[in-house]
Design a protein around this motif. Structure first.
Motif, short mmCIF file in Angstrom:
data_model
loop_
_atom_site.label_atom_id
_atom_site.label_comp_id
_atom_site.label_asym_id
_atom_site.label_seq_id
_atom_site.Cartn_x
_atom_site.Cartn_y
_atom_site.Cartn_z
N MET A 20 -53.21 -14.13 -89.82
CA MET A 20 -51.85 -13.60 -89.97
C MET A 20 -51.88 -12.10 -89.70
O MET A 20 -52.84 -11.42 -90.08
N VAL A 21 -50.82 -11.61 -89.08
CA VAL A 21 -50.70 -10.18 -88.80
C VAL A 21 -50.06 -9.49 -90.00
O VAL A 21 -49.10 -9.98 -90.58
N ALA A 22 -50.61 -8.34 -90.37
CA ALA A 22 -50.08 -7.58 -91.51
C ALA A 22 -50.27 -6.09 -91.25
O ALA A 22 -51.16 -5.70 -90.50
N PRO A 23 -49.45 -5.25 -91.87
CA PRO A 23 -49.75 -3.83 -91.81
C PRO A 23 -50.98 -3.55 -92.66
O PRO A 23 -51.38 -4.39 -93.47
N LEU A 24 -51.60 -2.43 -92.45
CA LEU A 24 -52.67 -1.99 -93.35
C LEU A 24 -52.33 -0.57 -93.75
O LEU A 24 -52.17 0.31 -92.90
N LEU A 168 -45.51 2.90 -77.17
CA LEU A 168 -46.54 2.13 -77.86
C LEU A 168 -47.85 2.09 -77.07
O LEU A 168 -48.92 1.97 -77.66
N VAL A 169 -47.78 2.19 -75.75
CA VAL A 169 -49.00 2.28 -74.96
C VAL A 169 -49.71 3.59 -75.26
O VAL A 169 -50.92 3.64 -75.47
N LYS A 170 -48.93 4.67 -75.31
CA LYS A 170 -49.49 6.00 -75.57
C LYS A 170 -49.93 6.15 -77.02
O LYS A 170 -50.97 6.75 -77.31
N ASP A 171 -49.15 5.61 -77.93
CA ASP A 171 -49.42 5.76 -79.38
C ASP A 171 -49.37 4.39 -80.04
O ASP A 171 -48.35 4.00 -80.62
N PRO A 172 -50.46 3.63 -79.96
CA PRO A 172 -50.47 2.26 -80.47
C PRO A 172 -50.41 2.18 -81.99
O PRO A 172 -50.65 3.17 -82.69
N LEU A 173 -50.10 1.00 -82.47
CA LEU A 173 -50.06 0.74 -83.91
C LEU A 173 -51.34 0.01 -84.33
O LEU A 173 -51.92 -0.76 -83.59
N PHE A 174 -51.73 0.28 -85.57
CA PHE A 174 -52.92 -0.29 -86.16
C PHE A 174 -52.47 -1.41 -87.09
O PHE A 174 -51.63 -1.19 -87.98
N VAL A 175 -52.96 -2.63 -86.87
CA VAL A 175 -52.59 -3.75 -87.73
C VAL A 175 -53.83 -4.47 -88.23
O VAL A 175 -54.89 -4.44 -87.59
N PHE A 182 -58.96 -6.54 -87.22
CA PHE A 182 -57.91 -5.56 -86.99
C PHE A 182 -57.63 -5.48 -85.50
O PHE A 182 -58.39 -5.98 -84.67
N ALA A 183 -56.51 -4.83 -85.16
CA ALA A 183 -56.14 -4.69 -83.75
C ALA A 183 -55.31 -3.43 -83.56
O ALA A 183 -54.70 -2.91 -84.49
N LYS A 184 -55.29 -2.96 -82.30
CA LYS A 184 -54.37 -1.91 -81.88
C LYS A 184 -53.30 -2.58 -81.03
O LYS A 184 -53.61 -3.28 -80.07
#
Length: 199
Positions: A20-24, A168-175, A182-184
């Motif tokens: 499952m995807v979640a914020p961290l 979002l390409v330039k400044d990805p999110l961390f999940v 984890f992923a970007k």
């Protein structure tokens, strides 16, 4: 195409049975004369107003710190801070506090309006006053706060003139991909809302 489902045993927690995807986030609290930073992935907005909540347990210091001080901070880490975020999960030592042992090595900054810390390398920061604690989810509780101060890194702020995909390409999110990955996030798509959809 026929989809095949497997039943899960609900006599035990089911959450490790699929990804499952979640914020961290890192929850910052004041702990006696020091500070604590605790990673949480069961966390997010509570409704559409300025409330934030996270799951915690009375077995953890974070729970008691918030009850005592009535405040906490929330840091949304930048994607390249996985090591610092991971270190914040270090177990405390019976002789040396986690703050003395680990957190002094992390890039931390003081909050503006409360005696707690942020992870310096974060894109969104929240300062929250305790709103409600709801106990009774097994051994867990939901801690909620009213957001009093919020700051976002300029490059992460949504502005209508910016192309969202380029941003979002330039400044990805961390999940966090529970459990244990984890992923970007850089590639996203416009959601196909129905015509005249309203929140």
């Amino acid at each position: 195409m026929q989809h095949l489902f497997q039943s899960l045993d609900t006599s035990v927690p089911i959450w490790d049975s699929t990804f499952m995807v979640a914020p961290l986030v890192l929850i910052g609290t004041k702990e006696a004369d020091n500070y604590d930073m605790a990673p949480k992935h069961m966390a997010g907005p509570v409704g559409f107003d300025n409330y934030f909540g996270f799951v915690c347990t009375p077995k953890h210091a974070t729970y008691h710190n918030v009850l005592k001080t009535k405040f906490f901070t929330v840091s949304f880490p930048l994607p390249d801070t996985i090591v610092a975020t991971s270190l914040a999960a270090s177990q405390r030592d019976t002789v040396i506090s986690k703050y003395k042992n680990v957190l002094k090595a992390l890039p931390l900054e003081k909050a503006q309006t409360m005696d707690a810390m942020f992870l310096k390398d974060s894109y969104l920061r929240l300062e929250c006053e305790l709103f409600k604690v709801i106990d009774g989810f097994g051994e867990n509780s939901i801690i909620t706060g009213k957001i009093k101060v919020a700051q976002v890194l300029d490059e992460y702020r949504r502005i209508s003139e910016r192309d969202e995909q380029d941003q979002l390409v330039k400044d990805p999110l961390f999940v966090y991909i529970s459990p244990g990955r984890f992923a970007k996030i850089t590639k996203t798509y416009n959601f196909p809302f129905p015509k005249d959809f309203k929140r």
